[in-house]
Design an enzyme around this catalytic site. Sequence first.
Site, PDB file in Angstrom:
ATOM      1  N   ARG A  56       0.740  -1.166  -0.027  1.00  8.70           N
ATOM      2  CA  ARG A  56       0.096  -0.051  -0.021  1.00  8.70           C
ATOM      3  C   ARG A  56       0.638   1.238  -0.012  1.00  8.70           C
ATOM      4  NH1 ARG A  56      -1.857   3.324   4.060  1.00  8.70           N
ATOM      5  NH2 ARG A  56      -1.429   1.470   5.662  1.00  8.70           N
ATOM      6  N   TYR A 110     -12.797  16.617 -17.620  1.00 11.14           N
ATOM      7  CA  TYR A 110     -13.415  15.502 -17.379  1.00 11.14           C
ATOM      8  C   TYR A 110     -14.468  15.309 -16.229  1.00 11.14           C
ATOM      9  CZ  TYR A 110     -13.732  10.763 -15.942  1.00 11.14           C
ATOM     10  OH  TYR A 110     -14.087   9.461 -15.627  1.00 11.14           O
ATOM     11  N   ASP A 181      -3.839  17.739 -16.426  1.00  6.03           N
ATOM     12  CA  ASP A 181      -4.245  16.341 -16.600  1.00  6.03           C
ATOM     13  C   ASP A 181      -4.059  16.363 -18.105  1.00  6.03           C
ATOM     14  OD1 ASP A 181      -5.612  13.999 -17.705  1.00  6.03           O
ATOM     15  OD2 ASP A 181      -7.383  14.329 -16.332  1.00  6.03           O
ATOM     16  N   LYS A 206      -5.475   4.945 -20.013  1.00 10.11           N
ATOM     17  CA  LYS A 206      -5.607   5.413 -21.419  1.00 10.11           C
ATOM     18  C   LYS A 206      -4.257   4.982 -22.311  1.00 10.11           C
ATOM     19  CE  LYS A 206      -9.634   7.314 -19.766  1.00 10.11           C
ATOM     20  NZ  LYS A 206     -10.338   6.433 -19.043  1.00 10.11           N
TER      21      LYS A 206
HETATM   22  N1  PLP Z   1      -8.676  12.272 -16.912  1.00 13.99           N
HETATM   23  C1  PLP Z   1      -9.343  12.335 -18.066  1.00 13.99           C
HETATM   24  C2  PLP Z   1      -9.057  13.213 -19.134  1.00 13.99           C
HETATM   25  C3  PLP Z   1     -10.197  10.919 -18.312  1.00 13.99           C
HETATM   26  O1  PLP Z   1     -10.606  10.876 -19.384  1.00 13.99           O
HETATM   27  C4  PLP Z   1     -10.268  10.261 -17.453  1.00 13.99           C
HETATM   28  C5  PLP Z   1     -11.246   8.794 -17.696  1.00 13.99           C
HETATM   29  O2  PLP Z   1     -11.901   8.969 -18.562  1.00 13.99           O
HETATM   30  C6  PLP Z   1      -9.646  10.278 -15.931  1.00 13.99           C
HETATM   31  C7  PLP Z   1      -8.923  11.553 -15.748  1.00 13.99           C
HETATM   32  C8  PLP Z   1      -9.843   9.491 -14.987  1.00 13.99           C
HETATM   33  O3  PLP Z   1      -9.306   8.094 -15.302  1.00 13.99           O
HETATM   34  P1  PLP Z   1      -9.623   6.774 -14.639  1.00 13.99           P
HETATM   35  O4  PLP Z   1     -10.889   6.218 -15.200  1.00 13.99           O
HETATM   36  O5  PLP Z   1      -8.369   5.754 -14.717  1.00 13.99           O
HETATM   37  O6  PLP Z   1      -9.933   6.892 -13.097  1.00 13.99           O
END
Ligand code: PLP
Length: 391
Positions: A56, A110, A181, A206
């Site tokens: 962890r 997001y 991000d 992704k």
């Molecule tokens: N940031 C973006 C731009 C995303 O498209 C996503 C998920 O689609 C996330 C963060 C969150 O990622 P996760 O689904 O791996 O938690």
Amino acid sequence: MSTAGHEHPSDLGFSTRAVHAGDPPRVVGEPVVNPIYQTSTFFSDPAGEGEVFYSRYGNNPNHRRVEERVRDLEGAEACLVTGSGMGAMVSAILSCVRAGDHILAAEALYGGTRILLDRELSRLGIESSYADLLAPGWERHLRDNTTVVLCETLSNPLLRFTDPADLAPVCRERGAALIVDATFTPSYNLRTLSRGADLVVHSATKYYGGHSDVTAGLVCGSEERMAPVRQRAVTFGVAPDAHAAWILERGIKTLALRMERHNRNGLEVSRWCEGRAGIRRVHYPGLESHPDHARAAEVLTGFGGMMGIELEGGGDAATRFVSALRLVKPAPSLGGVDTLVSEPRHTSHVAMTPEARAAQGLADGFVRFSLGIEDPEDIIADIDQALKTIG
Ligand code: PLP
């Protein structure tokens, strides 16, 4: 590369480092591929000396290998791997805010991040507001108590490009951390920290993972910025399990190859779609018609595999089009080897009214593609036949 196989100076190419950065020295009889350390705990010093190893805490060798590799690729001092992109995002944000602080975030964010800000952090006395950070004068939305400015490099699904270098000097002057991000632009396409971001966050689910087979996240930054991020991650328990970290490490080895193909497919498919009967508009930053094309072309190595198209026939046509696709799969998420398609009105933007979506430039009929690594002519042929069925 030295014959000992353990020196990887940073002048090695990106593809080489994606395969080798963080490799340990060669030892005869040791495995070439990092094994999966399927253990929650590790022997410790009976006298209590040194680090305590516990999965962890994020110090399982599978975590360490991924972190060292991504640290190198992103050009960071430190990296943290987490069990999801949201785990990465919450650890990053909470390392920079306390009750009474304000977060200024980009309007196009997001949905999961927006929920984190609006429903969770707001309950802890951390207020967020939203602004168009691409608009001149965006800094008037900063407040005296703004400690975080939050944006995405390419927005979903209009793919507007925010260059962190446009925000960083003001953030620095005002003492706010710039958290970016960069899920849509992994390090092959953009080294986000070199553009002035303080922390870069990725959903490694992704492009970094790249095969739609693992959920993971990453945060990178300076040692100083990352120490409190790691503390939060340990307390919240967001480390991925060893197997997930191993799958992620394997995915990263092909990041350069995959991104080259995503970038090529993005250009070829979007160029084919532009001006095609039945398609009103194509959104892809590699097209000259995209509002941010010039800046994106200057800053990015490639434009990635995300593309949006607006169909003439509205929502009904979009649903018939998606149903008619044979190779391309309807599914949320992005950044994997398979081409995926979704309608934002049913997924990321489902909570908004059609009018509110339209006001953001997202008319019903909008279809989002995550172009995979298939042969571009096959993707195009599938789109072509689906367009004909709705024509
Ligand atoms: N940031 C973006 C731009 C995303 O498209 C996503 C998920 O689609 C996330 C963060 C969150 O990622 P996760 O689904 O791996 O938690």
